[in-house]
Design an enzyme around this catalytic site. Structure first.
Site: not given
Ligand SMILES: C[S@@+](CC[C@H](N)C(=O)[O-])C[C@H]1O[C@@H](n2cnc3c(N)ncnc32)[C@H](O)[C@@H]1O
Length: 446
Positions: A265, A384
């Protein structure tokens, strides 16, 4: 979920039963239907104290459900009919109150039985009888279950206990226990942390600075964001201390081009923008619905990304303009096993087969994004998770196929060296479980 919604009645006793009813609905949605707890909680029409109680009862029951289910099985003469899922959830909510909260037993039992509106007399008798019996035999009943296995004692699925045992042969049990301790509410303060702490003290909100992260403040008690001083004005964000370490590792400088590859987010994106206001930060997110979350985060803080891209970071050909990045943050999708203390539903929602699938995605992200880095540029890999399969094993495998890449994870006063990166275990220095590895691309040949 609509069927679970009902306006809270007025009287104290009825309101208490309504909270138990909603808690059992949320617990059932997690345990039986695979919902995320946050999405299953229905706060509508409840006052602040009842909202807090609902949150505590549902979160605590989900946290301890593996243990409580074993206790319940022992207490029942015969199994509940399979269709009585909500009844099982309500019994677990009752057992949780009697096991892990300071709610007086008579109040816990009567409010829990009172949640059975419209149920037949047999169900009332059953809940009343089971809870009263447990109240009398509590310590013995819990000890019997706890002695059976660490998985039951700490309320984790067997596969996760095994995975953590293999990853942390010396302190796996401490990792399990830390995942059961309710976490602090941690804030990232923008600007002067000491001044913010003084403001908190003046408002009567107990809080303290976290040593490992320079802007982090931990509050002992959960507060809704609307009640946080300065939240609406963008003075603070809710962000765990470990997550706040990312910006210093990426360390963007003004004028640099930065990629935040898995952005929603947007917590770390906002921190990167605060860190280097003159940097051009491109944020990529694969889930269209989650882009709005990023916008909300940035709007509240008055920040703007260089670009906000709906795209798959493993397929950059679809969105990359060909200009290399100086820095890349890969905050990879992961099991979330480092944040179980915040999201105990992870214990129930993850499956062992998820881990190799996640590791494959994490490796694919590294391989796809590495070529976007300029010579001498830095990539920071973060999760995480506390599972080596998603952390040191992913990065080590990547490095084996990319001999030019150099490990550049710094010495630090947080976490422990783990393969090419550093691992923080849940609860250490007040932080969530996190893994960070810094990699640098070789300089171009002169
Ligand atoms: C761990 S969360 C990221 C949290 C964010 N960086 C923060 O600090 O608020 C991982 C995010 O990566 C997205 N995601 C997963 N696979 C992805 C991909 N192939 N390309 C881009 N985003 C991806 C997910 O939808 C999710 O929102």
């Amino acid at each position: 979920m609509g069927a679970r919604t009902r306006k809270a009645p007025r009287t104290g006793a009825d309101a208490g039963s309504e909270v138990r009813r909603r808690a059992s609905a949320a617990v059932s949605a997690v345990l039986h239907e695979g919902w995320r707890l946050e999405a299953a909680l229905d706060y509508e029409g409840l006052g602040q104290a009842d909202r807090a109680l609902l949150r505590e009862l549902a979160t605590g029951t989900v946290r301890w459900a593996v243990r409580l289910r074993a206790v319940l099985d022992d207490l029942l003469d015969r199994s509940l009919p399979r269709k009585e899922k909500r009844l099982e959830a309500l019994l677990l909510v009752g057992l949780h109150q009697l096991s892990h909260t300071g709610i007086p037993p008579y109040a816990a039992v009567s409010a829990t039985v009172g949640a059975l509106t419209g149920k037949q007399a047999w169900a009332r008798r059953l809940v009343n009888g089971v809870l009263r019996r447990f109240g009398r035999e509590r310590d013995d009943r819990l000890a019997r279950v706890d002695n059976r296995s660490p998985a039951l004692r700490h309320a984790y699925p067997d596969w996760l206990v095994e995975a953590l045992g293999a990853g942390y042969p010396e302190n796996w049990e401490a990792v399990l226990a830390a995942g059961n301790r309710p976490p602090p509410l941690t804030l990232r303060v923008r600007g002067d942390r000491s001044a913010y702490l003084e403001g908190l003290a003046a408002a009567g909100i107990p809080g303290s600075a976290l040593d490992a992260a320079p802007g982090a403040v931990a509050l002992e008690e959960f507060l809704p964001v609307g009640a946080l001083p300065g939240f609406a004005e963008g003075r603070v964000s809710v962000q765990d201390g470990a997550a706040q370490l990312a910006a210093a590792l990426v360390a963007p400088r003004p004028g640099e081009r930065v990629l935040d590859a898995c952005s929603a987010p947007g917590g770390k994106l906002a921190h990167l923008l605060d860190w280097a206001p003159g940097a051009e930060v491109v944020a990529v997110e694969a889930e269209a619905g989650r882009l709005a979350r990023i916008r909300e985060t940035l709007d509240r803080l008055g920040l703007e990304a260089g670009a906000l891209v709906h795209g798959d970071a493993t397929a950059p050909a679809a969105w990359w303009d060909g200009r290399p990045f100086d820095r890349i943050l890969v905050d990879a999708p992961c099991s979330g096993t480092g944040v179980i203390r915040r999201h105990p539903d992870i214990k129930h929602l993850r499956r062992p087969e998820d881990i190799p699938a996640l590791a494959a995605r994490q490796g694919a992200l590294l391989e796809a994004l590495w070529p976007l880095l300029r010579p001498g540029g830095r990539l920071v890999y973060a999760t995480c998770s506390v599972l080596p399969a998603e952390n040191r094993e992913v990065v080590t495998a990547f490095l084996e196929g990319e001999p030019g890449a150099r490990t550049a994870t710094p010495e630090a006063d947080w976490g422990r060296p783990d393969g090419p990166g550093r691992q923080i275990l849940p609860g250490e220095q007040g932080m969530d479980g996190f893994y960070y590895a810094c990699l640098e691309a070789p300089e171009a040949a002169a």
